[in-house]
Design an enzyme around this catalytic site. Structure first.
Site, PDB file in Angstrom:
ATOM      1  N   ASP A  70       0.840  -1.192   0.000  1.00 55.59           N
ATOM      2  CA  ASP A  70       0.000   0.000   0.000  1.00 55.59           C
ATOM      3  C   ASP A  70       0.878   1.246   0.000  1.00 55.59           C
ATOM      4  O   ASP A  70       2.028   1.197   0.442  1.00 55.59           O
ATOM      5  CB  ASP A  70      -0.881  -0.019   1.252  1.00 55.59           C
ATOM      6  CG  ASP A  70      -2.092   0.887   1.159  1.00 55.59           C
ATOM      7  OD1 ASP A  70      -2.422   1.329   0.039  1.00 55.59           O
ATOM      8  OD2 ASP A  70      -2.707   1.156   2.202  1.00 55.59           O
ATOM      9  N   TYR A  72       2.063   4.973   1.322  1.00 63.38           N
ATOM     10  CA  TYR A  72       2.017   5.718   2.581  1.00 63.38           C
ATOM     11  C   TYR A  72       0.762   6.592   2.561  1.00 63.38           C
ATOM     12  O   TYR A  72       0.486   7.276   1.577  1.00 63.38           O
ATOM     13  CB  TYR A  72       3.254   6.596   2.735  1.00 63.38           C
ATOM     14  CG  TYR A  72       4.552   5.835   2.891  1.00 63.38           C
ATOM     15  CD1 TYR A  72       4.749   4.970   3.962  1.00 63.38           C
ATOM     16  CD2 TYR A  72       5.587   5.992   1.970  1.00 63.38           C
ATOM     17  CE1 TYR A  72       5.948   4.283   4.112  1.00 63.38           C
ATOM     18  CE2 TYR A  72       6.784   5.301   2.107  1.00 63.38           C
ATOM     19  CZ  TYR A  72       6.965   4.449   3.183  1.00 63.38           C
ATOM     20  OH  TYR A  72       8.151   3.767   3.328  1.00 63.38           O
ATOM     21  N   PHE A  88       8.052   1.964  -0.664  1.00 61.58           N
ATOM     22  CA  PHE A  88       8.984   2.227   0.436  1.00 61.58           C
ATOM     23  C   PHE A  88       9.679   3.585   0.340  1.00 61.58           C
ATOM     24  O   PHE A  88      10.341   4.016   1.270  1.00 61.58           O
ATOM     25  CB  PHE A  88      10.046   1.117   0.560  1.00 61.58           C
ATOM     26  CG  PHE A  88       9.478  -0.232   0.877  1.00 61.58           C
ATOM     27  CD1 PHE A  88       8.994  -0.513   2.141  1.00 61.58           C
ATOM     28  CD2 PHE A  88       9.415  -1.229  -0.088  1.00 61.58           C
ATOM     29  CE1 PHE A  88       8.457  -1.757   2.451  1.00 61.58           C
ATOM     30  CE2 PHE A  88       8.881  -2.478   0.203  1.00 61.58           C
ATOM     31  CZ  PHE A  88       8.404  -2.751   1.471  1.00 61.58           C
ATOM     32  N   HIS A 196       8.419  -8.846   6.384  1.00 54.54           N
ATOM     33  CA  HIS A 196       8.302  -7.435   6.025  1.00 54.54           C
ATOM     34  C   HIS A 196       9.197  -6.605   6.944  1.00 54.54           C
ATOM     35  O   HIS A 196       9.365  -6.942   8.124  1.00 54.54           O
ATOM     36  CB  HIS A 196       6.847  -6.993   6.168  1.00 54.54           C
ATOM     37  CG  HIS A 196       6.529  -5.708   5.498  1.00 54.54           C
ATOM     38  ND1 HIS A 196       6.752  -4.484   6.105  1.00 54.54           N
ATOM     39  CD2 HIS A 196       6.033  -5.438   4.270  1.00 54.54           C
ATOM     40  CE1 HIS A 196       6.372  -3.519   5.277  1.00 54.54           C
ATOM     41  NE2 HIS A 196       5.933  -4.068   4.155  1.00 54.54           N
TER      42      HIS A 196
END
Length: 231
Positions: A70, A72, A88, A196
């Protein structure tokens, strides 16, 4: 929002591919995102960052795929939108390093003994790393809000790459990313899996020490490709 119009702004080999792949999903994507706007919900990232994963990394140059889940969904204290279209990654002007990215940088330090501080990962993308979030947008303040809108489209993109490209490194961090390994021919590509980097996944084992960046570059060199400068 017109997703086909946004795709037409790409000036590389992804344009025709994405126009074809988005066809079954474009009406629903446009309808929901336009309704979000009418309901005064802010959609992140900014529209001109929406397709950065493809803009920075042409398919012909693709060497590595990192799958995120997803975008941010928040802003930095200075008001900067964290999401910039690359999984990221956070634009430097936000002056913020989210926990997951910090853990990734800890792994880089573990492997190379040097500290990366640039939170904008567009340099990775320009070297052939497809930094693909499976949801290309999110409603501000509501994590996972647009996953259903994008999942079919982005999954088809991963299937396409897995079918058309060989000698690619797939970096799958977390159970969601690992679920895509079924689409990848492991005899023709390298698949690296780990928990993760989010602190929420710490109970599933350590992230730092996976050596994924070194293993990726070893594979690329063995297959006649330039390694990635991760730092």
């Amino acid at each position: 929002m017109d997703i086909k119009q946004e795709i037409s702004s790409l000036s590389n080999d992804w344009e025709s591919i994405l126009q074809h792949l988005v066809e079954p999903y474009s009406k629903n994507i446009n309808s929901i995102l336009n309704q979000e706007c009418e309901d005064n919900h802010q959609t992140l990232p900014n529209k001109h960052h929406l397709l950065n994963a493809f803009r920075f990394c042409p398919l012909s140059q693709l060497k590595v795929v990192i799958i995120g889940q997803d975008c941010y969904y928040s802003r930095a204290k200075n008001g900067c939108i964290l999401a910039n279209g690359l999984c990221f990654s956070v634009s430097q002007e936000c002056n913020k390093c989210p926990p997951s990215l910090k853990t990734i940088f800890d792994e880089l330090y573990y492997e190379y003994g040097e500290q990366r501080t640039n939170t904008d990962l567009s340099d990775w993308a320009s070297q052939g790393v497809l930094l693909l979030n499976c949801a290309l947008t999110v409603r501000e303040g509501k994590a996972g809000s647009h996953m259903k809108i994008w999942k079919g489209f982005t999954e088809d993109i991963i299937k396409y790459v897995a079918k058309e490209c060989n000698d690619v490194v797939y970096i799958l961090w977390g159970e969601f990313a690992k679920s895509y390994s079924k689409h990848i021919d492991k005899n023709k590509n390298l698949v690296l899996e780990c928990r993760h980097p989010s602190g929420l996944a710490a109970s599933k084992g350590p992230f730092v020490g996976n050596n994924h960046f070194t293993l990726t570059n070893t594979f690329l060199v063995e297959h006649g490709k330039e390694p990635i400068n991760w730092l």
